[in-house]
Design a protein around this motif. Sequence first.
Motif, PDB file in Angstrom:
ATOM      1  N   ILE A 205       0.812  -1.143  -0.102  1.00  0.00           N
ATOM      2  CA  ILE A 205       0.035   0.124   0.008  1.00  0.00           C
ATOM      3  C   ILE A 205       0.813   1.238   0.042  1.00  0.00           C
ATOM      4  O   ILE A 205       1.719   1.396   0.826  1.00  0.00           O
ATOM      5  N   GLU A 206       0.549   2.267  -0.993  1.00  0.00           N
ATOM      6  CA  GLU A 206       1.381   3.413  -0.761  1.00  0.00           C
ATOM      7  C   GLU A 206       1.043   4.328   0.199  1.00  0.00           C
ATOM      8  O   GLU A 206      -0.010   4.757   0.410  1.00  0.00           O
ATOM      9  N   GLN A 207       1.953   4.397   1.053  1.00  0.00           N
ATOM     10  CA  GLN A 207       2.115   5.160   2.486  1.00  0.00           C
ATOM     11  C   GLN A 207       3.541   5.394   2.940  1.00  0.00           C
ATOM     12  O   GLN A 207       4.506   4.680   2.462  1.00  0.00           O
ATOM     13  N   ARG A 208       3.423   6.248   3.878  1.00  0.00           N
ATOM     14  CA  ARG A 208       4.906   6.465   4.449  1.00  0.00           C
ATOM     15  C   ARG A 208       4.914   6.321   5.941  1.00  0.00           C
ATOM     16  O   ARG A 208       5.797   6.355   6.595  1.00  0.00           O
ATOM     17  N   SER A 209       3.896   5.824   6.658  1.00  0.00           N
ATOM     18  CA  SER A 209       3.784   5.544   8.012  1.00  0.00           C
ATOM     19  C   SER A 209       3.958   4.043   8.356  1.00  0.00           C
ATOM     20  O   SER A 209       3.444   3.058   7.639  1.00  0.00           O
TER      21      SER A 209
END
Length: 267
Positions: free
Chosen positions: A7-11
Amino acid sequence: MYWINGIEQRSISVGDRAVQFGDGCFTTAWVKTGEVQHLDEHIARLQNATSSLLMPACDWPGLRSEMQSAAAGHDEAVLKVILSRGEGGRGYSALGAQGPTRIISVSGYPQHYHQWRTEGIELALSPIALARSSQFAGLKHLNRLEQVMIRMHLDKTTAQEALVVDTAGMLVECCAANLFWRKGRQVFTPSLAHSGVAGIMRQRIISVLQQSVDFSVEEVSETPQTLSDAQEVIVCNALMPILSVKKIENWHYNDPQLLDFLTPYCL
């Protein structure tokens, strides 16, 4: 760009064992014209590391697909894959960990590598020595504090890379690259039996030299003094991928026979 578990995310959870303990491994790949270079070798490296670290099985076909999707559309970039044991467990215990956590990132390619390939680089002897631990030798695990400290000292010099020894004073590698040197037709590289990272390009070069009729190759335990009478020194990693060393301290090199031989196999 970052993807966590597809999933595209940074957390990422603060409870993930990568955050809590550096419990995991990683690999860094060169992307050219939308393709991950040496993809099979990068997957094999991660498989070996997760097995050695007793981490849970990963969906390897799924990870391969994620890596390929992340690389698509990039003319030249750096793709990094981190696998952690995941979230869970009590203290150091991994019982109940929910992993693995898959983290993929894509960033810009370091353009100075192009210049370094043309001009060569200088190495500075690092004051930071790598601890010996045969259990973790060769693995690209997430515990990189030694390399962080090596880089901090390197940044105080004019050199582009560091020459690194272990706590016994034996040559191991550079801050972010493996090391080879040539004396006549004999090529040497440090043994990684006690510390260091077994790089993908290092293994490729060893394989090429083992099949060569022009050069021989040997893994050795030597102090930096052995480089004083070498005719040539090169460094390599999956991104560079191979560079000529022009100077180490007061030693100079200007005979790129090995570099010229290996370049077609590495670029």
